[in-house]
Design a protein around this motif. Sequence first.
Motif, PDB file in Angstrom:
ATOM      1  N   TYR A   1      -3.823   3.663   2.098  1.00 22.91           N
ATOM      2  CA  TYR A   1      -4.504   2.637   1.300  1.00 22.91           C
ATOM      3  C   TYR A   1      -3.637   1.389   1.291  1.00 22.91           C
TER       4      TYR A   1
ATOM      5  N   GLY B   1       0.806  -1.212   0.000  1.00 20.71           N
ATOM      6  CA  GLY B   1       0.000   0.000   0.000  1.00 20.71           C
ATOM      7  C   GLY B   1       0.834   1.254   0.000  1.00 20.71           C
TER       8      GLY B   1
ATOM      9  N   PHE C   1      -9.065   1.205   3.100  1.00 22.78           N
ATOM     10  CA  PHE C   1      -8.817   2.642   3.146  1.00 22.78           C
ATOM     11  C   PHE C   1      -8.890   3.150   4.591  1.00 22.78           C
TER      12      PHE C   1
ATOM     13  N   ARG D   1      -3.706  -2.868  -0.061  1.00 21.75           N
ATOM     14  CA  ARG D   1      -4.363  -3.919  -0.825  1.00 21.75           C
ATOM     15  C   ARG D   1      -3.949  -5.257  -0.233  1.00 21.75           C
TER      16      ARG D   1
ATOM     17  N   ASN E   1      -9.489  -4.209  -0.588  1.00 20.05           N
ATOM     18  CA  ASN E   1      -9.131  -2.790  -0.593  1.00 20.05           C
ATOM     19  C   ASN E   1      -9.429  -2.175   0.764  1.00 20.05           C
TER      20      ASN E   1
END
Length: 271
Positions: free
Chosen positions: A235, A214, A257, A237, A255
């Motif tokens: 962020y 990320g 955030f 992943r 994902n």
Amino acid sequence: MLRKKPSLLAASLLLALPNISLAGEGGGVFDWVHGDWKLIVGATGMVAPDFEGAKDLIFSVSPIISLGKAGPEARFTSRNDGISISLYDNGSVRAGLNGQFIRERDSNDYWQLQGLDPVRWGGEIGGFAEVYPTDWLRLRGEVRHGVRSHTGVVADITVDAFNDITDSVRISGGPRMSWASADYFESYYGVDAAESAASGLSEYDPGGGLKSIGFGGAYDWKATEKLTTSVFAEYSRLMGPAADSSLVEQRGSPNQFTFGLSAAYRFDFSM
């Protein structure tokens, strides 16, 4: 939805370990107590996934309480850094002990976890090392072993470029990468036969490997000599054993955030 995390208060009360350097200090414990101290008090509000691997976001508030001796500080710190005790610091290289607190995760808080065994509160203990190849770049690695919450090993690598726009404003950001062992993934992403029958999720027996990649960044503003505020965003992943979990595929998202802001005030005193 607003959720407070009281477990983070206990984590913050460990005497601001990131600011304590044991290298080269002499004398007894009581001699060490005397001198200048600083108490940092504040709060962080952020929007983040319900839990690692979740799809839904939740707003949470956590306290900042840090107590430690005044003295030389690290050239750069990040909200991602675990609680650290520096045992070696020559200005360009720092290394020492490292840890994190882990809050409980169970189905009483998240419907997506119905039928899965809870993850108990606990922590991770290990070490860290960081290098400054230039005046504006920090490379940091942490390796930690789970205590109570899981019995696996987690390794994090972060790279942060930072720039002081003014004497009071700093921007920073860079990539993040994390690995974990099979025991870690089993605790957080595994689904055995009994859990599958109770939850409706497909059985999943993960191995070890890359956990996530990320990017994160922050804008720090020193409003006064003692008041510091920060706006941050991250962020990541989920990868490999985490992304392939039936929990993530059927009820979550790879994902992840996170964004929020914090404010903290420093009180100086002597003992």
